[in-house]
Design a protein around this motif. Structure first.
Motif, short mmCIF file in Angstrom:
data_model
loop_
_atom_site.label_atom_id
_atom_site.label_comp_id
_atom_site.label_asym_id
_atom_site.label_seq_id
_atom_site.Cartn_x
_atom_site.Cartn_y
_atom_site.Cartn_z
N SER A 172 0.85 -1.20 0.00
CA SER A 172 0.00 0.00 0.00
C SER A 172 0.88 1.24 0.00
O SER A 172 1.94 1.27 0.62
CB SER A 172 -0.92 0.01 1.22
OG SER A 172 -0.17 0.06 2.42
N ASN A 173 0.44 2.26 -0.70
CA ASN A 173 1.06 3.58 -0.65
C ASN A 173 0.33 4.44 0.36
O ASN A 173 -0.86 4.25 0.61
CB ASN A 173 1.03 4.24 -2.03
CG ASN A 173 1.91 3.53 -3.03
OD1 ASN A 173 3.02 3.10 -2.70
ND2 ASN A 173 1.43 3.37 -4.26
N GLY A 174 1.05 5.39 0.94
CA GLY A 174 0.44 6.23 1.97
C GLY A 174 -0.58 7.21 1.40
O GLY A 174 -0.49 7.65 0.25
N ILE A 199 -2.49 13.58 9.03
CA ILE A 199 -1.47 12.53 9.17
C ILE A 199 -1.61 11.51 8.05
O ILE A 199 -2.70 11.32 7.49
CB ILE A 199 -1.56 11.84 10.55
CG1 ILE A 199 -2.98 11.35 10.81
CG2 ILE A 199 -1.10 12.76 11.65
CD1 ILE A 199 -3.14 10.62 12.13
N CYS A 200 -0.47 10.85 7.73
CA CYS A 200 -0.40 9.92 6.60
C CYS A 200 -0.76 8.52 7.08
O CYS A 200 0.08 7.63 7.20
CB CYS A 200 1.01 9.94 6.00
SG CYS A 200 1.17 9.00 4.46
N THR A 201 -2.06 8.33 7.36
CA THR A 201 -2.51 7.05 7.93
C THR A 201 -3.76 6.52 7.24
O THR A 201 -4.50 5.72 7.83
CB THR A 201 -2.79 7.20 9.43
OG1 THR A 201 -3.79 8.23 9.62
CG2 THR A 201 -1.54 7.56 10.19
N HIS A 202 -4.01 6.93 6.02
CA HIS A 202 -5.29 6.53 5.39
C HIS A 202 -5.10 6.01 3.97
O HIS A 202 -5.61 6.59 3.01
CB HIS A 202 -6.24 7.74 5.40
CG HIS A 202 -7.66 7.39 5.10
ND1 HIS A 202 -8.45 6.69 5.96
CD2 HIS A 202 -8.43 7.65 4.01
CE1 HIS A 202 -9.64 6.53 5.43
NE2 HIS A 202 -9.67 7.10 4.24
N PRO A 203 -4.32 4.89 3.82
CA PRO A 203 -3.65 4.07 4.85
C PRO A 203 -2.22 4.53 5.06
O PRO A 203 -1.71 5.40 4.35
CB PRO A 203 -3.69 2.68 4.23
CG PRO A 203 -3.52 2.96 2.78
CD PRO A 203 -4.26 4.24 2.50
N SER A 211 5.50 7.35 0.66
CA SER A 211 4.89 8.21 1.67
C SER A 211 3.94 9.21 1.01
O SER A 211 3.95 9.39 -0.21
CB SER A 211 5.96 8.94 2.46
OG SER A 211 6.79 8.02 3.15
N CYS A 212 3.15 9.84 1.85
CA CYS A 212 2.21 10.85 1.35
C CYS A 212 2.97 12.06 0.81
O CYS A 212 4.03 12.43 1.35
CB CYS A 212 1.26 11.29 2.46
SG CYS A 212 0.26 9.96 3.13
N GLU A 213 2.46 12.66 -0.21
CA GLU A 213 3.07 13.85 -0.79
C GLU A 213 2.34 15.09 -0.27
O GLU A 213 1.13 15.08 -0.10
CB GLU A 213 3.00 13.81 -2.32
CG GLU A 213 3.81 12.66 -2.93
CD GLU A 213 3.74 12.67 -4.44
OE1 GLU A 213 3.05 13.56 -5.00
OE2 GLU A 213 4.37 11.80 -5.07
N GLY A 214 3.14 16.15 -0.05
CA GLY A 214 2.54 17.39 0.44
C GLY A 214 2.85 17.63 1.89
O GLY A 214 3.55 16.83 2.55
N ASP A 215 2.35 18.76 2.43
CA ASP A 215 2.61 19.16 3.82
C ASP A 215 1.57 18.55 4.74
O ASP A 215 0.42 18.34 4.36
CB ASP A 215 2.59 20.67 3.95
CG ASP A 215 3.70 21.34 3.15
OD1 ASP A 215 4.78 20.72 3.05
OD2 ASP A 215 3.47 22.44 2.62
#
Length: 359
Positions: A172-174, A199-203, A211-215
């Protein structure tokens, strides 16, 4: 007379004991016309008597010296048949033993000649990865069959399988969660900032996921309402003094300025209404010929101090001044202590202060 019949008993084991006599009795016919003399005889083979475990012997028939015998031709034929059977058995046994020896020798020869060391086949293709995402294991095999070991040949050396890591792709990607609520403003007036988080938890990203991109934080300006004007300043003095010899808190009874009302002319204490940087100034005049010690005190701690003496030949008391910039917390008290003070219409003992920067 056609012939003379000679009875011949056949005994077991070469004995003449009638108790162990065989069931077979042979009658031998001796012909007068036949020239059979001593030392002339027929060799008879050994026969096995059924169920007795004993052997019957056909004895050699010999003529007595100077005595003629006539032999029954059927008995001679019986002995001749025994000889042939035994000879056949002997020949067959010899052939069988030779064949067995030949087979054994051939087997040993073939084993020695057919000893082949084993050798590995080529590696087979890699099997499917043990996982469908992130990190797993792959396996491949080979066989000891190129050629296979034969006889006393050596087995293949080494492993028949090997493994390696495989990574089919991230599980899975963040992805970002929803934004949280805005926090409170950083100031109560004028311009400040407030912020909110995600937060980067979805997922969450898996081991090899991106990881999630952006602030993860947003901020914006808040407040915008002007603060009320904050001014703190005082300037007080005394133009008369009693010349007390002991060190004491100097009370300045005359007020020229008391912006914010922080100075108390009853006890001589200034109480800071805000935390911040303050500048304090003081002037002390002493009695002629006396030493005057002075101290700027904040909650019992000295921040400026000194000693001054008016010469004995001076007509009036003389004055000295001092100043200090200090950080004061809200509700801390500030005062001046001294002794042997002098004052008149021209020479004043004074105390002043101002808030430079509010923190």
């Amino acid at each position: 007379m056609e012939g003379t019949y000679l009875k011949k008993n056949i005994y077991i084991n070469g004995t003449n004991d009638p108790g162990e006599q065989a069931d077979l009795e042979l009658y031998e016919t001796v012909s007068v016309d036949d020239d059979i003399y001593e030392n002339t005889g027929i060799a008879v083979s050994v026969l096995e008597k059924p169920n007795s475990g004993l052997s019957e012997k056909c004895e050699t028939l010999q003529t007595a010296p100077q005595e003629e015998q006539k032999i029954d031709s059927s008995k001679v034929a019986t002995c001749t048949t025994c000889q042939k059977v035994m000879l056949l058995i002997f020949v067959l046994a010899s052939v069988l033993m030779s064949s067995v020896s030949l087979v054994i020798a051939l087997t040993i020869h073939l084993r020695v000649e057919a000893a082949v060391d084993g050798s590995w086949s080529d590696w087979a293709s890699w099997e499917t990865c043990s996982t469908t995402c992130d990190v797993g294991l792959q396996t491949r095999h080979r066989n000891c069959s190129s050629p296979a070991p034969l006889g006393h040949g050596r087995q293949c050396l080494g492993e028949d399988s090997e493994h390696r890591l495989c990574m089919p792709g991230p599980c899975s990607n963040g992805s970002w969660s929803a934004w949280g609520s805005w926090g409170s403003c950083s100031v109560s007036c004028d311009v400040g900032l407030k912020s909110r988080l995600r937060i980067c938890t979805h997922p969450r990203p898996s081991v090899f996921g991106s990881s999630c991109e952006g602030d993860n934080m947003q901020a914006e300006i808040c407040g915008r309402e002007p603060c009320s004007e904050t001014r703190v300043a005082f300037n007080v003095y005394q133009y008369s003094a009693t010349g007390i010899s002991d060190s004491h808190t100097v009370i300045f009874t005359n007020i020229l300025l008391n912006e914010g009302g922080a100075y108390n002319q009853t006890d001589g204490l200034f109480t800071a209404p805000f935390s911040g940087l303050y500048q304090f100034n003081g002037q002390i005049c002493t009695v002629v010929g006396k030493n005057a010690e002075y101290t700027l005190t904040i909650e019992g701690k000295s921040f400026a101090s000194g000693e001054y003496r008016t010469p004995s030949d001076a007509g009036d008391g003389k004055c000295t001044s001092f100043s200090a910039v200090v950080s004061v917390l809200r509700d801390q008290r500030v005062w001046i202590t001294s002794q042997h003070l002098f004052a008149n219409d021209n020479d004043w003992n004074s105390f002043s202060g101002i808030l430079i920067h509010k923190t």
